[in-house]
Design a protein around this motif. Structure first.
Motif, mmCIF file in Angstrom:
data_model
loop_
_atom_site.group_PDB
_atom_site.id
_atom_site.type_symbol
_atom_site.label_atom_id
_atom_site.label_comp_id
_atom_site.label_asym_id
_atom_site.label_seq_id
_atom_site.Cartn_x
_atom_site.Cartn_y
_atom_site.Cartn_z
ATOM 1 N N THR A 219 9.370 -5.169 -12.070
ATOM 2 C CA THR A 219 9.976 -3.973 -11.079
ATOM 3 C C THR A 219 9.613 -2.941 -11.564
ATOM 4 N N THR B 273 7.402 -8.127 -2.697
ATOM 5 C CA THR B 273 7.618 -9.847 -3.092
ATOM 6 C C THR B 273 7.086 -10.453 -2.425
ATOM 7 N N GLN B 274 6.154 -11.580 -3.308
ATOM 8 C CA GLN B 274 5.279 -12.070 -2.347
ATOM 9 C C GLN B 274 5.435 -13.751 -3.093
ATOM 10 N N ALA C 227 8.455 -16.522 -4.844
ATOM 11 C CA ALA C 227 8.712 -15.365 -4.074
ATOM 12 C C ALA C 227 8.888 -14.407 -5.411
ATOM 13 N N MET C 228 7.911 -13.721 -5.508
ATOM 14 C CA MET C 228 8.400 -12.316 -6.380
ATOM 15 C C MET C 228 7.378 -11.508 -6.890
ATOM 16 N N PRO C 229 8.013 -10.371 -7.491
ATOM 17 C CA PRO C 229 7.203 -8.515 -7.149
ATOM 18 C C PRO C 229 6.665 -9.361 -8.049
ATOM 19 N N SER C 230 3.955 -9.306 -6.855
ATOM 20 C CA SER C 230 3.334 -9.282 -7.353
ATOM 21 C C SER C 230 2.229 -8.707 -7.017
#
Length: 272
Positions: free
Chosen positions: A22, A49-50, A59-62
């Protein structure tokens, strides 16, 4: 992060974090660079987040989906155009709000964020949005077949720092990115610097970034941003400006708006 006196700002740096991170992950870097270049404002956006295919759909910040790190998979970066538009909007908003020219802005990023920065920064349109430079840290060129440098931006300075021992974005990807940008896409001011580290930002890389920024964004008082007249600011805006400047103790007991206005103006004029 902005200069203590917002009226001193004359340059902008936007840093895009890597996959799964992040904006908080680059707080220390931003604070360090702001101390070294006190006229610099730094914006640290956070990716949505996807799900990420490469990480088993977790799912993670990407900034976009990553299907794999091979060349074929790298041509499928679903969602990159959305993130590209978001970063473009950040730059445009800063330009419209403060009057800061694009020539006083640098776009940087780490890993996936570096890929996004490179993809976005070299394709801004029209050419009068040409940036002062682009910084890629442990990154690469995504969607090479769809990438085209905006005519007139070929000589935009690009600094690419990469670890020779990187096990994630392996060093040959950095070499291929440099070759693609210079041989196939027409970039004429691309510097690839190698460091004996893995997938991280080392102190030595920060020194290189600082030197690059000093060259691309030297002190220039003629480029100071336009700030809102203190007399036109709301009480909320005045209090926020005073807090940011570290002057809250001087506003203790203030009741009249004129008192807040005078404190902000005195600070901007260097009287405090």
């Amino acid at each position: 992060m902005t200069p203590r006196n917002e009226a001193d700002q004359s340059a902008l740096l936007v840093i895009c974090h890597g996959l799964g991170d992040t904006s908080d992950g680059f707080d220390d870097v931003a604070e360090h660079l702001c101390r070294k270049l006190p006229y610099l404002k730094i914006i640290l956006p956070t990716a949505p987040t996807q799900p990420v295919t490469m990480n088993m759909g977790m799912a993670m910040p990407s900034w976009y989906d990553i299907k794999g790190l091979d060349m074929k998979s790298n041509e499928q970066c679903d969602g990159i155009e959305t993130s590209q538009s978001r970063i473009e909007q950040i730059l445009q908003t800063e330009h419209e709000k403060t009057g800061l020219p694009y020539s006083r802005m640098v776009l940087a990023g780490f890993s996936q964020g570096g890929a996004l920065g490179l993809y976005t920064g070299m394709q801004l349109k029209p050419v009068d949005k040409k940036l002062a430079g682009v910084v890629v840290l442990s990154g690469y060129l995504p969607q090479q077949s769809k990438f085209t440098i905006t005519p007139g931006m070929e000589d935009t300075p690009i600094l690419h720092c990469h670890g020779s021992q990187d096990p994630v974005v392996i060093y040959p990807m950095a070499q291929m990115t440099q070759q693609a940008l210079t041989t196939l896409k027409g970039a004429t001011n691309y510097e690839l610097k190698t460091f004996p580290v893995q997938h991280t930002v080392s102190p030595q890389e920060l020194v290189a970034v600082e030197e690059f920024l000093r060259k691309c964004l030297p002190p220039d008082d003629s480029c100071k941003i336009k700030v809102k007249d203190a007399k036109e600011m709301s009480i909320k805006e005045l209090k926020a400006a005073i807090k940011k400047a570290g002057l809250s103790n001087k506003a203790t007991g203030f009741c009249e708006k004129s008192e807040f206005i005078k404190l902000v103006q005195d600070h901007r004029d260097g009287k405090l």
